[in-house]
Design a protein around this motif. Structure first.
Motif, PDB file in Angstrom:
ATOM      1  N   PRO A 135       5.033  -9.518 -29.094  1.00 47.05           N
ATOM      2  CA  PRO A 135       4.159 -10.032 -30.263  1.00 47.05           C
ATOM      3  C   PRO A 135       2.763  -9.940 -29.383  1.00 47.05           C
ATOM      4  N   LEU A 136       1.516  -9.936 -30.153  1.00 45.40           N
ATOM      5  CA  LEU A 136       0.475 -10.184 -29.701  1.00 45.40           C
ATOM      6  C   LEU A 136      -0.547 -11.141 -30.481  1.00 45.40           C
ATOM      7  N   VAL A 137      -1.054 -12.162 -29.951  1.00 40.06           N
ATOM      8  CA  VAL A 137      -1.946 -12.999 -30.487  1.00 40.06           C
ATOM      9  C   VAL A 137      -3.358 -12.246 -30.677  1.00 40.06           C
ATOM     10  N   VAL A 138      -3.606 -12.260 -32.131  1.00 37.12           N
ATOM     11  CA  VAL A 138      -4.841 -11.909 -32.484  1.00 37.12           C
ATOM     12  C   VAL A 138      -5.702 -13.101 -33.202  1.00 37.12           C
ATOM     13  N   ILE A 139      -7.056 -13.249 -32.435  1.00 35.12           N
ATOM     14  CA  ILE A 139      -7.858 -14.469 -32.787  1.00 35.12           C
ATOM     15  C   ILE A 139      -9.098 -13.837 -33.323  1.00 35.12           C
ATOM     16  N   PRO A 140      -9.430 -13.993 -34.714  1.00 28.37           N
ATOM     17  CA  PRO A 140     -10.938 -13.733 -35.357  1.00 28.37           C
ATOM     18  C   PRO A 140     -11.708 -14.537 -35.042  1.00 28.37           C
ATOM     19  N   VAL A 141     -12.918 -14.439 -34.212  1.00 23.80           N
ATOM     20  CA  VAL A 141     -13.849 -15.107 -33.731  1.00 23.80           C
ATOM     21  C   VAL A 141     -15.300 -14.644 -34.188  1.00 23.80           C
ATOM     22  N   TYR A 142     -15.872 -15.903 -35.014  1.00 20.19           N
ATOM     23  CA  TYR A 142     -17.297 -15.731 -35.534  1.00 20.19           C
ATOM     24  C   TYR A 142     -17.920 -16.981 -35.173  1.00 20.19           C
ATOM     25  N   ASP A 143     -18.796 -16.925 -34.077  1.00 23.49           N
ATOM     26  CA  ASP A 143     -19.784 -18.133 -33.371  1.00 23.49           C
ATOM     27  C   ASP A 143     -18.810 -19.133 -33.530  1.00 23.49           C
ATOM     28  N   HIS A 144     -17.637 -19.281 -32.868  1.00 26.24           N
ATOM     29  CA  HIS A 144     -16.890 -20.440 -32.215  1.00 26.24           C
ATOM     30  C   HIS A 144     -16.869 -20.473 -30.788  1.00 26.24           C
ATOM     31  N   GLU A 145     -18.108 -20.414 -30.209  1.00 30.62           N
ATOM     32  CA  GLU A 145     -18.168 -20.211 -28.686  1.00 30.62           C
ATOM     33  C   GLU A 145     -17.909 -21.533 -27.952  1.00 30.62           C
ATOM     34  N   HIS A 146     -17.845 -22.861 -28.741  1.00 31.10           N
ATOM     35  CA  HIS A 146     -17.427 -24.064 -27.983  1.00 31.10           C
ATOM     36  C   HIS A 146     -16.062 -24.388 -28.126  1.00 31.10           C
ATOM     37  N   ALA A 147     -15.398 -23.879 -28.985  1.00 33.67           N
ATOM     38  CA  ALA A 147     -13.872 -24.010 -29.085  1.00 33.67           C
ATOM     39  C   ALA A 147     -12.944 -23.064 -28.609  1.00 33.67           C
ATOM     40  N   ILE A 148     -13.532 -21.498 -28.503  1.00 33.48           N
ATOM     41  CA  ILE A 148     -12.468 -20.725 -28.273  1.00 33.48           C
ATOM     42  C   ILE A 148     -12.006 -20.782 -26.846  1.00 33.48           C
ATOM     43  N   GLY A 149     -12.588 -21.215 -25.771  1.00 34.01           N
ATOM     44  CA  GLY A 149     -12.124 -21.283 -24.668  1.00 34.01           C
ATOM     45  C   GLY A 149     -10.813 -22.147 -24.494  1.00 34.01           C
ATOM     46  N   ALA A 150     -10.728 -23.207 -25.363  1.00 34.65           N
ATOM     47  CA  ALA A 150      -9.670 -24.074 -25.146  1.00 34.65           C
ATOM     48  C   ALA A 150      -8.610 -23.510 -25.947  1.00 34.65           C
ATOM     49  N   VAL A 151      -8.633 -22.625 -26.842  1.00 30.80           N
ATOM     50  CA  VAL A 151      -7.593 -21.972 -27.768  1.00 30.80           C
ATOM     51  C   VAL A 151      -7.213 -20.846 -26.845  1.00 30.80           C
ATOM     52  N   VAL A 152      -7.904 -20.098 -26.248  1.00 28.09           N
ATOM     53  CA  VAL A 152      -7.529 -18.990 -25.209  1.00 28.09           C
ATOM     54  C   VAL A 152      -6.504 -19.593 -23.991  1.00 28.09           C
ATOM     55  N   ASP A 153      -7.085 -20.715 -23.536  1.00 28.47           N
ATOM     56  CA  ASP A 153      -6.363 -21.836 -22.584  1.00 28.47           C
ATOM     57  C   ASP A 153      -5.005 -21.922 -23.137  1.00 28.47           C
ATOM     58  N   GLY A 154      -4.836 -22.188 -24.322  1.00 30.52           N
ATOM     59  CA  GLY A 154      -3.409 -22.393 -24.988  1.00 30.52           C
ATOM     60  C   GLY A 154      -2.430 -21.484 -24.974  1.00 30.52           C
ATOM     61  N   VAL A 155      -3.275 -20.368 -25.506  1.00 30.48           N
ATOM     62  CA  VAL A 155      -2.607 -19.000 -25.548  1.00 30.48           C
ATOM     63  C   VAL A 155      -1.778 -18.757 -24.241  1.00 30.48           C
TER      64      VAL A 155
END
Length: 256
Positions: free
Chosen positions: A14-34
């Protein structure tokens, strides 16, 4: 940092795919969780502004995190289509989709992966368990789509097609997008689920906690996206009509 291609030989990959559009404040925590779940991650930068792009480039320096940049915003569906293609190119068997705004509980990533490993032929679809942060208008508005989905599948089996936390088996998804046109924006999540259901791809459900959202950024355009979603439901309705005998037969056979 480049993600190593998946191991060949048909193993579950499996590969986690995260579509990102101007979510610079939240994406770091999401990647931490991944990364805490020990999963490889592909960030699809969907034409974000420079401030978000800088954050994504920094995150892509981490081991197991990579970045695919779309120069022009394609919409959530367009970003996922690009992610599917890249996952196929690298030899992955499954794609786990999760939103970039922090609304999904990354603590459930392992549960989704375990479910997909048990049922590698099935889509594992999240069922939101909302807390008090959910806007009531959004909560109640979802039921209009639920009703249309039940009409367009002649079944109550698909319990929530709007949750962006799910695992796809790549082969049937790639066949679908190679043969049919799928909505590329906020209509994507629902349309792809209905069309996979029509093709008899199994769907399993997992409850998952949802909060709204970590960075307060929503890209839902009330006018344009509601028009797109209405058009999607109309397309699906007419597609259901000629499939109705087969769908009803499935119900009689207890298959959905």
């Amino acid at each position: 940092m480049r993600i190593e291609p998946a191991t060949a030989g048909g193993a579950f990959a499996p590969l986690v795919v995260i579509p990102v559009y101007d979510h610079e404040h939240a994406i770091g925590a999401v990647v931490d969780g991944v990364q805490a779940a020990g999963l490889p991650c592909l960030l699809v930068d969907d034409g974000s502004q420079s401030s978000c792009t800088r954050v994504l480039r920094e995150l892509a320096q981490r081991s197991g995190v990579d970045l695919l940049r779309l120069n022009v915003n394609q919409g959530k569906g367009g970003a996922m289509l690009a992610g599917f293609a890249e996952a196929q190119r690298r030899g992955y068997t499954h794609v786990l989709q999760i939103d970039a705004d922090g609304q999904h509980d990354t603590g459930d990533l392992s549960r989704f992966i375990d479910a997909a490993r048990t049922r590698p032929d099935a889509v594992i679809c999240g069922i939101p368990a909302y807390d008090a942060s959910v806007p009531k208008a959004r909560l109640y508005g979802r039921y209009a789509t639920h009703i249309w989905v039940w009409i367009n599948t002649l079944s109550l089996h698909l319990r929530d097609t709007m949750c962006g936390f799910r695992v796809y088996p790549l082969p049937p998804v790639l066949r679908l997008i190679g043969e049919e046109t799928i909505g590329r924006r906020m209509d994507f999540d629902t349309e792809v689920m209905v069309r996979l259901y029509w093709r008899q791809v199994p769907v399993e459900h997992l409850a998952t906690r949802v909060t709204y959202p970590a960075d307060g950024v929503s890209h839902f355009d009330v006018w344009r996206d509601n028009v797109r979603i209405s058009r999607m439901h109309t397309r699906l309705f007419f597609g259901m009509l000629w499939r109705a005998p087969r769908l009803l037969w499935r119900r009689l056979q207890g298959q959905g």
